[in-house]
Every structure is written in C-alpha cells, then in structure tokens.
Design a protein around this motif. Sequence first.
Motif, PDB file in Angstrom:
ATOM      1  N   SER A 120      48.573  57.536   8.154  1.00 38.75           N
ATOM      2  CA  SER A 120      49.321  58.271   7.132  1.00 38.75           C
ATOM      3  C   SER A 120      50.823  58.165   7.372  1.00 38.75           C
ATOM      4  CB  SER A 120      48.876  59.731   7.092  1.00 38.75           C
ATOM      5  OG  SER A 120      49.173  60.369   8.320  1.00 38.75           O
ATOM      6  N   THR A 121      51.249  58.139   8.636  1.00 33.97           N
ATOM      7  CA  THR A 121      52.670  57.967   8.949  1.00 33.97           C
ATOM      8  C   THR A 121      53.131  56.595   8.509  1.00 33.97           C
ATOM      9  OG1 THR A 121      52.437  59.432  10.848  1.00 33.97           O
ATOM     10  CG2 THR A 121      54.380  58.033  10.806  1.00 33.97           C
ATOM     11  N   LEU A 145      51.969  54.848   6.054  1.00 34.88           N
ATOM     12  CA  LEU A 145      52.039  54.803   4.590  1.00 34.88           C
ATOM     13  C   LEU A 145      53.277  55.525   4.068  1.00 34.88           C
ATOM     14  CD1 LEU A 145      48.306  55.383   3.633  1.00 34.88           C
ATOM     15  CD2 LEU A 145      49.617  53.259   3.473  1.00 34.88           C
ATOM     16  N   LEU A 146      53.668  56.624   4.726  1.00 31.93           N
ATOM     17  CA  LEU A 146      54.793  57.415   4.256  1.00 31.93           C
ATOM     18  C   LEU A 146      56.146  56.850   4.683  1.00 31.93           C
ATOM     19  CD1 LEU A 146      53.415  61.015   4.827  1.00 31.93           C
ATOM     20  CD2 LEU A 146      53.600  59.768   2.671  1.00 31.93           C
ATOM     21  N   ALA A 147      56.197  56.251   5.864  1.00 32.38           N
ATOM     22  CA  ALA A 147      57.471  55.717   6.367  1.00 32.38           C
ATOM     23  C   ALA A 147      57.574  54.263   5.994  1.00 32.38           C
ATOM     24  CB  ALA A 147      57.547  55.887   7.871  1.00 32.38           C
ATOM     25  N   ASP A 148      58.756  53.872   5.647  1.00 30.09           N
ATOM     26  CA  ASP A 148      58.964  52.483   5.243  1.00 30.09           C
ATOM     27  C   ASP A 148      59.906  51.832   6.264  1.00 30.09           C
ATOM     28  OD1 ASP A 148      58.468  50.369   3.593  1.00 30.09           O
ATOM     29  OD2 ASP A 148      60.064  50.858   2.173  1.00 30.09           O
TER      30      ASP A 148
END
Length: 192
Positions: A162-163, A165-168
Amino acid sequence: MSENLTVHLNDDRLHDIRTATAFEATGSFAVVLNNGDAPVHVHLRLDDELSSVASIRANNHFVGADTARQVNVEVEDGPRPVDGQLKIVTGHGAETDYVSVSIVDPEESEETVAVDEALAAPAPDRDRDDDADGGLGGVDPDLGANAPLAALGLFAVAVAASTALLADSAVVLVGVGAVIASLAAAGYLLVR
C-alpha cells in the motif's frame, strides 16, 4: 596452570626476600614478585633437575616500587615427580633465597558425569510418512507455532504494497522491494 608461587620483596628491609620454603605444581605456574617500597632487580634460576622439565623465558627482572610482576615458569612433559630448587637473588647478589619445587603428576580425576539413559535412544525420524504426525499429511507440526509470524509477515507485505501504491518515489519502491525480499527469505527459512 598450577597455583602461583608468591615472593614478597623489600617488606622488612632493602632486598629482603620472603616466600614459601616449598612449592608443588602439576604443570606450568607463575612466580609473582610482589615488591615493597623500593625498586629491585631479581634474578630467578632453576637448578639442573628442574631445568630438565621447566624453563623461564628470562632470568633477570626489574620490579618497580609498590608493584607486582608475574614470571611464567613453563613446565613441559617429562618424568614425574621432579624435585629441585628455584634460586631467587635480589640486589645483584645482596640476598639469596631458595624454594624447593616439586613437579608432580596431576591426580587422576574421579569425577564422573551422570548421563540420562534417554540420551541413548535414537532421535525420532522426522521424515517418516506414517500417521505419527497426527494426520496432518506430512505437514510439520511445528508449523502452527510459526502462524503468528506468518500473519505478521503478510501484514508487513500489505503495508509495504500500500505504501508503494501511494508513494511515487524510487527510494520508497527500493525500500518496499527490500522488505518483500526479506520477508520472502524469512518465509522460506520458516518452511524449510
């Protein structure tokens, strides 16, 4: 190493030597030179009998005031018992004393170790395919003990995913990859 032979120097008067009259050792030992309030030169010499099985690396020793110095006497294999004299000289010959030294065989140890008879039985074979495993069909019964660790690992993978997916960020992706690789290695070691 056997017990130490202690020699007291300069206690009562300058160059005074005070020590045991006899000493017994089963192997290598140390001569501990405890000096009083004046620096002193000490000469140690083993007689011919002791020299047949023992040696001192250096014969002359300087001992500072209010200090101690340890001199090792190395005892080699050889005939036992050996009786001889250790000569102790201080002040360049001002005082001389002798210690009768006996090198003897170590006493045979009568100590025994109690061994439980259960240790003589062979260990159970964990690779058997019979129903001794409780009908788990070859699954290791200890695997259930690792279930909480496996659940924690799955939770860590979910958080990492999930991290990611959220962080780019490339740094976050490398970190997530490291976490997933570590968990995969730990899972392999648990199942193995």
